[in-house]
Structures are given as structure tokens and as C-alpha cells.
Design a protein around this motif. Structure first.
Motif, short mmCIF file in Angstrom:
data_model
loop_
_atom_site.label_atom_id
_atom_site.label_comp_id
_atom_site.label_asym_id
_atom_site.label_seq_id
_atom_site.Cartn_x
_atom_site.Cartn_y
_atom_site.Cartn_z
N TYR A 133 0.70 -1.39 -0.07
CA TYR A 133 -0.08 0.05 0.09
C TYR A 133 0.84 1.51 -0.14
O TYR A 133 0.57 2.26 -0.52
CB TYR A 133 -0.91 0.08 1.24
CG TYR A 133 -2.20 -0.73 1.02
CD1 TYR A 133 -3.37 -0.51 0.27
CD2 TYR A 133 -2.09 -2.23 1.64
CE1 TYR A 133 -4.38 -1.37 0.17
CE2 TYR A 133 -3.19 -3.00 1.38
CZ TYR A 133 -4.17 -2.67 0.59
OH TYR A 133 -5.52 -3.36 0.52
N ASN A 134 2.03 1.26 0.48
CA ASN A 134 2.84 2.45 0.41
C ASN A 134 3.51 2.84 -0.89
O ASN A 134 4.37 1.90 -1.42
CB ASN A 134 3.95 2.26 1.51
CG ASN A 134 5.00 3.64 1.74
OD1 ASN A 134 4.84 4.34 0.85
ND2 ASN A 134 5.76 3.80 2.74
N LYS A 135 3.10 3.85 -1.37
CA LYS A 135 3.30 4.05 -2.96
C LYS A 135 5.01 4.40 -2.83
O LYS A 135 5.49 4.18 -4.00
CB LYS A 135 2.78 5.27 -3.42
CG LYS A 135 3.07 6.72 -2.47
CD LYS A 135 2.20 7.70 -3.16
CE LYS A 135 2.20 9.02 -2.49
NZ LYS A 135 1.54 10.06 -2.92
N ASN A 136 5.62 4.71 -1.70
CA ASN A 136 7.05 4.85 -1.81
C ASN A 136 8.08 3.85 -1.03
O ASN A 136 9.09 4.07 -0.62
CB ASN A 136 7.34 6.11 -1.19
CG ASN A 136 6.66 7.40 -2.30
OD1 ASN A 136 6.98 7.35 -3.63
ND2 ASN A 136 6.17 8.13 -1.42
N CYS A 137 7.48 2.68 -0.72
CA CYS A 137 8.07 1.49 -0.12
C CYS A 137 9.35 1.24 -0.70
O CYS A 137 9.28 0.99 -2.07
CB CYS A 137 7.19 0.33 0.13
SG CYS A 137 7.81 -1.03 1.34
N GLU A 138 10.39 1.11 0.07
CA GLU A 138 11.70 0.69 -0.44
C GLU A 138 11.85 -0.77 -0.63
O GLU A 138 11.50 -1.45 0.41
CB GLU A 138 13.01 1.27 0.36
CG GLU A 138 13.12 2.85 0.11
CD GLU A 138 14.35 3.10 0.90
OE1 GLU A 138 15.22 2.39 1.03
OE2 GLU A 138 14.17 4.45 1.43
N TYR A 191 0.77 -6.42 -5.89
CA TYR A 191 -0.40 -5.64 -6.22
C TYR A 191 -0.07 -4.12 -5.65
O TYR A 191 0.41 -4.06 -4.50
CB TYR A 191 -1.74 -6.22 -5.42
CG TYR A 191 -2.04 -7.35 -6.02
CD1 TYR A 191 -3.38 -7.48 -6.76
CD2 TYR A 191 -1.48 -8.79 -5.92
CE1 TYR A 191 -3.74 -8.54 -7.33
CE2 TYR A 191 -1.94 -9.80 -6.43
CZ TYR A 191 -3.16 -9.74 -7.19
OH TYR A 191 -3.35 -10.86 -7.97
N GLY A 192 -0.35 -3.38 -6.54
CA GLY A 192 -0.35 -2.04 -5.97
C GLY A 192 -0.98 -0.92 -6.74
O GLY A 192 -2.00 -1.30 -7.27
N TYR A 193 -0.39 0.18 -7.24
CA TYR A 193 -1.07 1.10 -8.07
C TYR A 193 0.23 1.79 -8.83
O TYR A 193 1.20 1.70 -8.61
CB TYR A 193 -1.87 2.08 -7.05
CG TYR A 193 -1.02 2.91 -6.53
CD1 TYR A 193 -0.55 4.45 -6.88
CD2 TYR A 193 -0.89 2.90 -5.13
CE1 TYR A 193 0.09 5.27 -6.13
CE2 TYR A 193 -0.03 3.67 -4.34
CZ TYR A 193 0.37 4.80 -4.92
OH TYR A 193 1.25 5.94 -4.05
N SER A 194 -0.38 2.17 -10.26
CA SER A 194 0.49 2.59 -10.81
C SER A 194 1.52 3.82 -10.68
O SER A 194 0.81 4.80 -9.76
CB SER A 194 -0.39 3.18 -12.47
OG SER A 194 -0.76 2.13 -12.73
N GLY A 195 2.61 3.73 -10.86
CA GLY A 195 3.40 4.62 -10.58
C GLY A 195 4.26 4.60 -9.10
O GLY A 195 4.94 5.36 -8.51
N SER A 196 3.92 3.48 -8.42
CA SER A 196 4.59 3.22 -7.35
C SER A 196 5.81 2.53 -7.43
O SER A 196 6.25 1.81 -8.36
CB SER A 196 3.32 2.38 -6.49
OG SER A 196 3.30 0.84 -7.06
N THR A 197 6.40 2.29 -6.39
CA THR A 197 7.66 1.63 -6.18
C THR A 197 7.43 0.08 -6.25
O THR A 197 8.34 -0.48 -6.77
CB THR A 197 8.45 1.97 -4.95
OG1 THR A 197 7.56 1.50 -3.69
CG2 THR A 197 9.05 3.22 -4.70
N ALA A 198 6.29 -0.25 -5.79
CA ALA A 198 6.05 -1.55 -6.13
C ALA A 198 5.92 -2.13 -7.63
O ALA A 198 6.24 -3.04 -8.02
CB ALA A 198 4.68 -1.86 -5.46
#
Length: 189
Positions: free
Chosen positions: A143-148, A161-168
């Protein structure tokens, strides 16, 4: 017999319950808690662990080789999961981390039956091999868009699974994982 509930304790020392074969369940409730290295190492009868505390630090190898552990519940504000903390917990099928957290290297490594991992917006880093060598781990939701996320953090069998543009998404594309974008920015405050 075999069940312990710890109220407002500050620490469990290194190897305190090492290879204790009578322990089946433990719960922790308090403010700040430090669980020492190998504190519950190889407790084969242990099936569930729950944490309700503000600050939680789980030491290296704390629950490693707890082969019967099926349920781990984290209700904390701040969490630090040490390296190999839940390594080789073969009965664990899912994990949900809903707090500000850092997931150490090999934290859930070699958990043979782990099928899903839900990583909340508060998790800022997933270290090397944290969820590696988990052959049934099909779904990792971040869920964290900037998770390392370290290069080898997640099992090669997984879909991210995540969202577009995320580090995931970047992680998935860089290292050849399947990626499913179904999360929206507005639900990731």
C-alpha cells in the motif's frame, strides 16, 4: 497450560523460551516491547502470537523454526521486524502488517505455506529476502507508494499488487514480476 499473556512488560530476553515445546500461544499487551534474539526459537507447539503495543522491536531469529505457527497479529503503531524473525515458520499462511514498520532481511524467508502478504501504507522498507523462498506466496499487496523494496525481497512466485507509478510497480517491472494495478491514489492517504 501453554498459553502466556504478557501485560506491560518491557522485554523478553534472548533465548528465554528457546525450544520450549509446551508453549502454544502468546499475547503481548503494553506500551514498548523488545523481544530478544531467538526468544521463541524452535517452539514447535506455538500456534499463535498477538501483539498489541505502541512500539515493538522483534529481534533476530525471535520466532524462527516455529513450525506450527499459523497466526501472527500485529496491532502496533511502530514495528521493527528483525532479520529471520519468522524464518521457516511453515504453517503460516498469511501475514498482514498494519503499522509503521520495517521488515528485516529474511523476516519471513522459507515460509513454505505463506500464500499472501498485506503490507500497509506505514511500511517504509522491505529488506533483502524478507519474503523470499516462499513457494506458495502468490499475492503481495503493497500500500505504500514509496516503500523501498530490496531486489531479492519477494519470492519469485509472487504477483505484486499496488497502484500505477508506485515503487511496487517499478520493482515488479524491473525484476520481472507480474504486477496488478487495482489500488487508487485516493485510498492511500
Amino acid at each position: 497450560e501453554g498459553c502466556f499473556e504478557f501485560q506491560n512488560i518491557a522485554s523478553i530476553g534472548n533465548q528465554t523460551f528457546y525450544s520450549c515445546d509446551k508453549l502454544t500461544s502468546v499475547s503481548f499487551n503494553g506500551t514498548n516491547l523488545n523481544i530478544g534474539a531467538s526468544a521463541f526459537y524452535d517452539c514447535n507447539a506455538l500456534t499463535s502470537v498477538s501483539f498489541e503495543c505502541y512500539e515493538l522491536n522483534i529481534g533476530r531469529y525471535a520466532f524462527e523454526y516455529c513450525k506450527s505457527l499459523t497466526c501472527v497479529s500485529f496491532e502496533c503503531t511502530n514495528l521493527d521486524i528483525g532479520s529471520s524473525a519468522f524464518n521457516d515458520c511453515d504453517s503460516l499462511t498469511s501475514i498482514s502488517i498494519n503499522c509503521n514498520a520495517s521488515i528485516g532481511s529474511q523476516a519471513f524467508y522459507d515460509c513454505d505455506n505463506l500464500e499472501s502478504a498485506i503490507i500497509s501504507v506505514g511500511v517504509d522498507s522491505i529488506y533483502s529476502k524478507a519474503f523470499a523462498n516462499c513457494p506458495k506466496l502468490e499475492k503481495v499487496t503493497i500500500y505504500n507508494k514509496n516503500c523501498e523494496i530490496a531486489e531479492t525481497a519477494i519470492s519469485i512466485y509472487s504477483t505484486i499488487y499496488g497502484y500505477s507509478g508506485s515503487t511496487a510497480e517499478t520493482f515488479a517491472n524491473t525484476y520481472g514480476y507480474n504486477f496488478v494495478s487495482y489500488l487508487r491514489n485516493w485510498c492511500l492517504a
